[in-house]
Enzyme design. Sequence first.
Site, short mmCIF file in Angstrom:
data_model
loop_
_atom_site.label_atom_id
_atom_site.label_comp_id
_atom_site.label_asym_id
_atom_site.label_seq_id
_atom_site.Cartn_x
_atom_site.Cartn_y
_atom_site.Cartn_z
N ASN A 51 27.96 14.01 62.28
CA ASN A 51 27.28 12.82 62.78
C ASN A 51 27.55 11.61 61.89
OD1 ASN A 51 25.25 12.78 65.15
ND2 ASN A 51 25.09 14.85 64.32
N SER A 87 27.68 16.29 73.22
CA SER A 87 26.58 15.80 72.39
C SER A 87 25.41 16.77 72.32
CB SER A 87 26.11 14.45 72.97
OG SER A 87 25.28 13.79 72.07
N CYS A 140 24.29 23.73 66.06
CA CYS A 140 23.48 24.45 65.08
C CYS A 140 22.25 25.07 65.73
CB CYS A 140 23.03 23.51 63.97
SG CYS A 140 24.37 22.58 63.24
#
Lengths: 451, 451
Positions: free
Chosen positions: A307, A42, A46
């Site tokens: 996501n 998690s 990026c």
Amino acid sequence: MTERLVVIGGDAAGMSAASQARRRRGPEDLNIVAFERGRHVSYSACGIPYLVAGDVTDPDDLVARHPAEFRERQRIDLRLASEVTAIDADRREVVVRDPEREYREPFDQLVIATGGVPRRPEVPGALALGIHGVQTLEDGIRLLGYLDRHRPRRAVVVGGGYIGLEMAEAMLRHGLDVTLVDAAEQPMRTLDPDMSALVADALRQEGGTLRLGETLEGFATSGGRVTAVHTSAGEIPADVVILGLGTRPGSDLARAAGIAIGETGGIRVDRRMRTSVPGIWAAGDCVETFHLVSQRPVAIALGTHANKQGRAAGINIGGGYATFPGVVGTAVSKLCAHEVARTGLSTAEAVAAGFAPYGVVTESTTRAGYFPGARKIRTKIIAERTTGRLLGAQIVGEEGAAKRIDALAVALWHGMTVEEMTSLDLSYAPPFAPVWDPILIAARKAAEALA
Amino acid sequence: MTERLVVIGGDAAGMSAASQARRRRGPEDLNIVAFERGRHVSYSACGIPYLVAGDVTDPDDLVARHPAEFRERQRIDLRLASEVTAIDADRREVVVRDPEREYREPFDQLVIATGGVPRRPEVPGALALGIHGVQTLEDGIRLLGYLDRHRPRRAVVVGGGYIGLEMAEAMLRHGLDVTLVDAAEQPMRTLDPDMSALVADALRQEGGTLRLGETLEGFATSGGRVTAVHTSAGEIPADVVILGLGTRPGSDLARAAGIAIGETGGIRVDRRMRTSVPGIWAAGDCVETFHLVSQRPVAIALGTHANKQGRAAGINIGGGYATFPGVVGTAVSKLCAHEVARTGLSTAEAVAAGFAPYGVVTESTTRAGYFPGARKIRTKIIAERTTGRLLGAQIVGEEGAAKRIDALAVALWHGMTVEEMTSLDLSYAPPFAPVWDPILIAARKAAEALA
């Protein structure tokens, strides 16, 4: 009876799916086991270029949620350093290998969130020390350690896409001589050549060197360490090399299990994120999605899609209803003070999708021209000939330029024509826009070019 | 035979109309006479607070185009210091007064672009020295001169709308003690109270004092100069007073000529900007327009609408076809480092328009939370109960927050539901947004609140 959900991959898509399923179904109803082959879950992949650049100083800052949160607060059985090596769709089991053993884990529902596989060049010397990918958090930490230990002077970045440019900035910020190599005649192939030329100019302006139209042929090494990059046009000395060649969908496990793979190489899913096998879902960089403008499948590796897709899968597994209808191809990046954004189809993509496009470039400012901090913004509109329907847009500019792409992305979502767009009620005040917002100017010029 | 176009008002709407008509019809085909009662044309009225604040140092910077450009390059007979005092719709003439004479000027086509009339309080002392409106460029220059000559210490700003807040910032930037007085219990009545409370906090944080729920009753003067402001709650000492009470549509000339006026007090126009009298057009702050969400007439004084409306009128007069379909009520402003934006209907406006709305406020950041320069952004979504249709949105935040309203304005334009909005393909990269853009978070929370 308690159902068992297995999730393969502990990054954005996988953990979103697990969390959303848990929000709707308690541990007595749904057992959740998540396998992650690395040590981190998690986190913001990026964000890695900005960790390397020094904008982010602690790798932990990139971690959105820690394993303990999933385990203790959500009762998700999260197993790190655990690689799923096979999916047995018939027996409804996955095969797992961890540092100690290999075992099988049964599932009723399965989420495949295996992410992307970085493209690595199959050329001599590609495994030398000093050649770094930047896909995982471990990659980023390893690169930072290398920079620290070896104090390289010359960096070569291979690949001129988003990651390549972001890594070029990171290397420039470390004070290195930076050369960016790309096989194409332009960096940022997702832009039209006239717009990517502006990005190339920006990189040169920041002190980088561009070697375009040069194919990577191999690496020279000394003592196992990289010393130069060989291209079709010659040799470039290098103390460190960053591979920014992008990724392909990590669909090998799914393919081996007989799950349908699309023409892009990504796992085929429907709008609810169901694969071709009942009870098996997929989300994130490993899937292909629907491009709402070209109406064709497309594989785009991007955290925000991962996501949303993971969330949709998890809601559906949880008994709710959620969809991921597709994308319009929006992306944004920056190179030092220069901002770049795009949405929809480029001219070449529009032609490939069967449209007859035309393009109009306009130049304006991010604020009223007389207002302090007004920066240059160039906007290209790509529209369909005869109808004027918006097909795509690209922005290159400075501070305050790129995020304007969102209004264009929403316009594109609705298939607006450039003529309709000239009436849009966009916000105006001198610190935020000229009285004709750059988007309105672009739409106007595109509408005038049509008439 | 050459047609005659007369334009009343030389600001954004009037000069846009004149220019567009000229682009399509040469001087041999269309004679254009434009009357402006002041000495400046085609300037940014919205820029005046920033001239006073010192962001803009030369009043001339606010002038988009000078009289000579219109006269020489466009062959528009622009007459300054020339006030149109009547429209004779039957004889197709206007009555003009300039410093030397009064005369009648014939027209075939007429554009009424008489702008807005600043609301001035009808209370004792309202004409005292030191009480300043800020509608025209002359007003701004006069106020700067007053500040320079009299070095006031205490400023009172009357009215807590956009202009009031912008002028409060301007006075704070001059180092004055600033008190803002508003009859309402909140500044920025175009926002919901929970959002305008954030703006009030911001003003206090910047050092301003708020006197809310206080009605202006008059001004104390000494030697013809203002010394204090009387409100329903007491006296506020003042060396300078700024009136920021907004404007009403300047429709008196049109009304006297028998042209239809709407319920908002603005001139009624159709989507091509035609008034009720053939050959007479109107554009800018003097007209009422159509609100695409409430589907009711509305009068909004804003330069960007004026420009679009003037352009549409001019294109139509020029023989083309252009429309101004209406607005969704988008606005943006800033108060020092705080940014404020809104679009659509507020909760109260939605109720008044017959909707049953609900609202959800979310807090996020303008960039990934770990990225340097990430600023707070609070977004309120107002949506229709049962359908989840977006009715309005409001943003209060810091740098990088407000311009995001544009994506919401486009979503509103298309009547999107909050559920649909959760799928929007908005741009993501850590320097520009969290992985869930604040707009997506807002839409998601609003969709969850609906379910």
